[in-house]
Design a protein around this motif. Structure first.
Motif, mmCIF file in Angstrom:
data_model
loop_
_atom_site.group_PDB
_atom_site.id
_atom_site.type_symbol
_atom_site.label_atom_id
_atom_site.label_comp_id
_atom_site.label_asym_id
_atom_site.label_seq_id
_atom_site.Cartn_x
_atom_site.Cartn_y
_atom_site.Cartn_z
ATOM 1 N N LYS A 41 1.730 -0.335 -4.975
ATOM 2 C CA LYS A 41 0.413 -0.362 -5.432
ATOM 3 C C LYS A 41 0.175 1.240 -6.126
ATOM 4 O O LYS A 41 -0.425 1.225 -7.061
ATOM 5 N N PRO A 42 0.383 2.211 -5.262
ATOM 6 C CA PRO A 42 0.027 3.556 -5.797
ATOM 7 C C PRO A 42 0.641 3.868 -7.115
ATOM 8 O O PRO A 42 0.037 4.356 -7.894
ATOM 9 N N GLU A 62 0.675 -1.153 -0.029
ATOM 10 C CA GLU A 62 -0.066 0.157 0.291
ATOM 11 C C GLU A 62 0.944 1.217 -0.079
ATOM 12 O O GLU A 62 0.403 2.240 -0.460
ATOM 13 N N ASP A 70 -12.858 5.890 -7.454
ATOM 14 C CA ASP A 70 -13.045 5.381 -6.259
ATOM 15 C C ASP A 70 -11.739 4.593 -6.037
ATOM 16 O O ASP A 70 -11.705 3.227 -5.847
ATOM 17 N N TYR A 71 -10.866 5.060 -5.626
ATOM 18 C CA TYR A 71 -9.581 4.588 -5.407
ATOM 19 C C TYR A 71 -9.434 3.593 -4.526
ATOM 20 O O TYR A 71 -8.955 2.424 -4.807
ATOM 21 N N GLU A 72 -10.051 3.577 -3.285
ATOM 22 C CA GLU A 72 -10.134 2.702 -2.229
ATOM 23 C C GLU A 72 -11.101 1.284 -2.652
ATOM 24 O O GLU A 72 -10.839 0.527 -1.986
ATOM 25 N N GLY A 73 -11.832 1.646 -3.532
ATOM 26 C CA GLY A 73 -12.897 0.531 -3.898
ATOM 27 C C GLY A 73 -12.174 -0.235 -5.241
ATOM 28 O O GLY A 73 -13.202 -1.105 -5.585
#
Length: 111
Positions: A36-37, A32, A83-86
């Motif tokens: 990932k980013p 994270e 919806d980055y977190e989704g």
């Protein structure tokens, strides 16, 4: 080669490098903090370059790619941006595993 294709190719190579350094796609997407980013931002950048080609009416260049791959790039960009977190990481993993190599091969055939 068109500059947008060069940039797409560079982003794919960067994603491949990240995946290799982390020991696999799943491992890279589990990080994270950095991996990932970075992967998600490179995917957004790839979609932006496809959009640039579309806006410049570079249909001859775009016609070399599967239309579904281009639509997929736009869809991924929208998912990440809105919806980055989704974002479904299984979907991202499939993109990195299956679709990026296809796009890369098309670009390599441009040489």
């Amino acid at each position: 080669m068109h500059r947008s294709l060069e940039l797409i190719y560079e982003k794919i190579l960067l994603i491949e490098s990240i995946v290799s350094e982390r020991g696999g796609i799943t491992e890279a997407l589990a990080d994270e903090k950095l991996s990932k980013p970075a992967i998600l931002m490179h995917l957004i950048a790839i979609a932006e370059q496809f959009k640039r080609l579309q806006e410049k009416l570079e249909y001859d260049t775009l016609s070399r790619f599967d239309k579904e791959d281009i639509r997929g790039a736009f869809a991924i960009r929208n998912f990440i941006a809105h919806d980055y977190e989704g974002v479904n990481m299984a979907m991202i993993e499939e993109v990195v595993r299956t679709y990026l190599p296809k796009i890369k091969k098309v670009i390599e055939n441009e040489h």
